[in-house]
Design a protein around this motif. Structure first.
Motif, mmCIF file in Angstrom:
data_model
loop_
_atom_site.group_PDB
_atom_site.id
_atom_site.type_symbol
_atom_site.label_atom_id
_atom_site.label_comp_id
_atom_site.label_asym_id
_atom_site.label_seq_id
_atom_site.Cartn_x
_atom_site.Cartn_y
_atom_site.Cartn_z
ATOM 1 N N LEU A 35 -11.040 -0.997 6.658
ATOM 2 C CA LEU A 35 -12.067 -1.851 6.036
ATOM 3 C C LEU A 35 -11.359 -3.059 5.449
ATOM 4 O O LEU A 35 -10.690 -2.960 4.416
ATOM 5 C CB LEU A 35 -12.752 -1.060 4.926
ATOM 6 N N TRP A 38 -11.439 -6.525 3.567
ATOM 7 C CA TRP A 38 -12.353 -7.174 2.611
ATOM 8 C C TRP A 38 -12.986 -8.410 3.246
ATOM 9 O O TRP A 38 -12.289 -9.239 3.854
ATOM 10 C CB TRP A 38 -11.602 -7.590 1.348
ATOM 11 N N ASP A 47 -8.406 1.058 3.881
ATOM 12 C CA ASP A 47 -7.439 -0.015 3.655
ATOM 13 C C ASP A 47 -7.677 -1.009 4.781
ATOM 14 O O ASP A 47 -8.534 -0.788 5.655
ATOM 15 C CB ASP A 47 -5.999 0.530 3.628
ATOM 16 N N SER A 48 -6.937 -2.093 4.758
ATOM 17 C CA SER A 48 -7.161 -3.138 5.754
ATOM 18 C C SER A 48 -7.023 -2.589 7.173
ATOM 19 O O SER A 48 -6.050 -1.888 7.480
ATOM 20 C CB SER A 48 -6.149 -4.256 5.540
ATOM 21 N N CYS A 50 -0.736 1.322 6.246
ATOM 22 C CA CYS A 50 -1.467 1.693 5.028
ATOM 23 C C CYS A 50 -2.544 2.729 5.342
ATOM 24 O O CYS A 50 -2.807 3.628 4.535
ATOM 25 C CB CYS A 50 -2.069 0.444 4.381
ATOM 26 N N TRP A 55 0.711 2.136 -7.619
ATOM 27 C CA TRP A 55 0.794 1.031 -8.572
ATOM 28 C C TRP A 55 0.331 1.499 -9.946
ATOM 29 O O TRP A 55 -0.448 2.463 -10.047
ATOM 30 C CB TRP A 55 -0.063 -0.148 -8.069
ATOM 31 N N SER A 102 -8.220 -0.088 -7.061
ATOM 32 C CA SER A 102 -7.063 -0.156 -7.953
ATOM 33 C C SER A 102 -6.121 -1.258 -7.490
ATOM 34 O O SER A 102 -5.646 -1.238 -6.350
ATOM 35 C CB SER A 102 -6.350 1.209 -7.918
ATOM 36 N N ASP A 103 -5.885 -2.212 -8.358
ATOM 37 C CA ASP A 103 -4.962 -3.330 -8.096
ATOM 38 C C ASP A 103 -5.280 -4.050 -6.785
ATOM 39 O O ASP A 103 -4.396 -4.299 -5.964
ATOM 40 C CB ASP A 103 -3.498 -2.856 -8.102
ATOM 41 N N LEU A 137 -3.692 -3.260 8.764
ATOM 42 C CA LEU A 137 -2.462 -2.670 8.218
ATOM 43 C C LEU A 137 -2.402 -1.179 8.568
ATOM 44 O O LEU A 137 -2.695 -0.308 7.718
ATOM 45 C CB LEU A 137 -2.422 -2.876 6.696
ATOM 46 N N GLY A 174 -8.803 -0.806 -0.414
ATOM 47 C CA GLY A 174 -7.400 -1.158 -0.670
ATOM 48 C C GLY A 174 -6.658 0.048 -1.206
ATOM 49 O O GLY A 174 -5.875 -0.052 -2.151
ATOM 50 N N ALA A 175 -6.865 1.195 -0.573
ATOM 51 C CA ALA A 175 -6.482 2.470 -1.188
ATOM 52 C C ALA A 175 -4.976 2.703 -1.192
ATOM 53 O O ALA A 175 -4.445 3.343 -2.099
ATOM 54 C CB ALA A 175 -7.199 3.615 -0.481
ATOM 55 N N TYR A 234 3.088 2.223 -2.205
ATOM 56 C CA TYR A 234 3.517 2.625 -3.547
ATOM 57 C C TYR A 234 2.309 3.010 -4.381
ATOM 58 O O TYR A 234 1.214 2.500 -4.165
ATOM 59 C CB TYR A 234 4.194 1.457 -4.293
ATOM 60 N N GLY A 270 0.802 -1.229 0.000
ATOM 61 C CA GLY A 270 0.000 0.000 0.000
ATOM 62 C C GLY A 270 0.826 1.266 0.000
ATOM 63 O O GLY A 270 0.273 2.360 -0.113
HETATM 64 C C1 LIG Z 1 -1.253 -3.750 -4.745
HETATM 65 S S1 LIG Z 1 -1.703 -2.650 -3.452
HETATM 66 C C2 LIG Z 1 -2.613 -1.385 -4.338
HETATM 67 C C3 LIG Z 1 -2.598 -0.073 -3.603
HETATM 68 C C4 LIG Z 1 -3.311 1.073 -4.333
HETATM 69 N N1 LIG Z 1 -4.717 0.772 -4.497
HETATM 70 C C5 LIG Z 1 -2.678 1.331 -5.673
HETATM 71 O O1 LIG Z 1 -3.179 0.822 -6.689
HETATM 72 O O2 LIG Z 1 -1.690 2.077 -5.729
HETATM 73 C C6 LIG Z 1 -3.038 -3.545 -2.631
HETATM 74 C C7 LIG Z 1 -3.702 -2.774 -1.505
HETATM 75 O O3 LIG Z 1 -4.706 -3.599 -0.906
HETATM 76 C C8 LIG Z 1 -4.596 -3.511 0.504
HETATM 77 N N2 LIG Z 1 -5.084 -4.778 1.076
HETATM 78 C C9 LIG Z 1 -4.470 -5.985 1.028
HETATM 79 N N3 LIG Z 1 -5.220 -6.926 1.641
HETATM 80 C C10 LIG Z 1 -6.334 -6.267 2.091
HETATM 81 C C11 LIG Z 1 -7.511 -6.714 2.784
HETATM 82 N N4 LIG Z 1 -7.666 -8.002 3.129
HETATM 83 N N5 LIG Z 1 -8.462 -5.813 3.055
HETATM 84 C C12 LIG Z 1 -8.321 -4.504 2.674
HETATM 85 N N6 LIG Z 1 -7.231 -4.036 2.016
HETATM 86 C C13 LIG Z 1 -6.253 -4.915 1.720
HETATM 87 C C14 LIG Z 1 -3.124 -3.295 0.743
HETATM 88 O O4 LIG Z 1 -2.845 -2.739 2.002
HETATM 89 C C15 LIG Z 1 -2.776 -2.360 -0.397
HETATM 90 O O5 LIG Z 1 -3.013 -1.029 -0.055
#
Ligand SMILES: C[S@@+](CC[C@H](N)C(=O)[O-])C[C@H]1O[C@@H](n2cnc3c(N)ncnc32)[C@H](O)[C@@H]1O
Length: 272
Positions: free
Chosen positions: A161, A163, A133-134, A140, A86, A182-183, A137, A112-113, A84, A82
């Motif tokens: 939040l 998932w 975000d999680s 994040c 992406w 996003s991603d 975490l 997942g911001a 970077y 989280g």
């Molecule tokens: C690949 S990163 C993408 C971050 C951002 N959205 C971007 O595109 O730059 C995945 C994101 O999902 C969050 N994430 C991972 N598992 C999660 C979960 N179970 N619930 C909520 N967020 C989660 C991570 O903390 C991270 O911020």
């Protein structure tokens, strides 16, 4: 949605998803380029930190007045995904920029911001934004808050939040018009949890849409069966339709050569 073949990262040399390869993490994107601001004085919890600038613009021309919008996000040397921006985030932000005139007053939740480029852009365009975000975490969540501070957006809320968790923060969310993701479709075992959260929000507003970008890392996974199970449909949005079919967007070197796809997912019984 057949184009939703998504998104499980695979080890070099590995082609079969479902193996351990599917659990290997997405590689952080190439480090940002010359438009980045110099490292800031304040670090992030002991990690080197700076700011990265994205500049969205529209040339003046027939039917277009010309417009520019800058978004700054923190740039932290940290292993959490989280932390970077992406490639998917820049493409989703470009989609929001393209549709910015429809955003004022819209309730927008980003899941997942991470550093939250799309959500921050939506807030700057007048949407009422909640970043999430999680809840497990805290780094994040903290980077979401830093993005708000950096863009002078004290009105944007940040919530934990996770998932698939029917948590107090999910239960108390107001109805949303748009969910940004996003991603987030990179670990197949999370796909259903993500859609569960979206489904819950569809109960609050059946017209809510999930605007999502994913990076093509494997052709072996598909969202199709899960979308059917959860009564959802999706439309694939061609990148050229919102000027995102290029390697540089918003004066950044992202998405680079990564293959990113854009989807709009909605409740199957609603018409897009
Ligand atoms: C690949 S990163 C993408 C971050 C951002 N959205 C971007 O595109 O730059 C995945 C994101 O999902 C969050 N994430 C991972 N598992 C999660 C979960 N179970 N619930 C909520 N967020 C989660 C991570 O903390 C991270 O911020």
């Amino acid at each position: 949605c057949r184009r939703a073949a998504a998104a499980a990262p695979s080890r070099p040399g590995s082609s079969r998803a479902g193996s351990l390869a599917a659990r290997s993490p997405p590689r952080p994107p190439a480090r940002p380029g010359p438009t980045d601001a110099p490292a800031g004085e304040r670090g992030f919890q002991g990690h080197a930190a700076g700011a990265q600038r994205f500049r969205f613009w529209e040339e003046p021309g027939p039917g277009a007045q010309g417009a520019v919008l800058e978004v700054h996000v923190p740039q932290v040397l940290h292993l959490q995904y989280g932390m970077y921006v992406w490639p998917c985030a820049v493409v989703l932000a470009q989609y929001l920029w393209f549709h910015r005139r429809s955003l004022p007053g819209k309730a927008v939740l980003e899941i997942g911001a991470g550093v939250s480029l799309p959500g921050i852009l939506a807030a700057k365009c007048g949407a009422e934004v909640i970043l999430s975000d999680s809840s497990e975490l805290p780094h994040c969540l903290e980077i979401c808050r830093q993005s708000c501070q950096m863009n002078n957006l004290p009105q944007v809320h940040v919530v934990g939040l996770t998932w698939g968790h029917i948590s107090c923060s999910l239960l108390t969310l107001p109805p949303q018009d748009i969910i940004l993701a996003s991603d987030v479709f990179f670990e197949p075992e999370d796909f259903e949890d993500i859609l569960t959260t979206v489904y819950f929000l569809m109960q609050k507003n059946p017209k809510v849409q999930l605007w999502s970008t994913y990076q093509v890392r494997s052709a072996d996974w598909s969202l199709e069966a899960l979308l059917y199970k959860w009564d959802m449909k999706c439309v694939h949005i061609p990148l050229e339709s919102f000027d995102a079919d290029k390697e540089d967007i918003a004066e950044s070197a992202l998405p680079g050569r990564h293959t990113v796809e854009m989807l709009v997912i909605s409740f199957a019984k609603d018409s897009l």
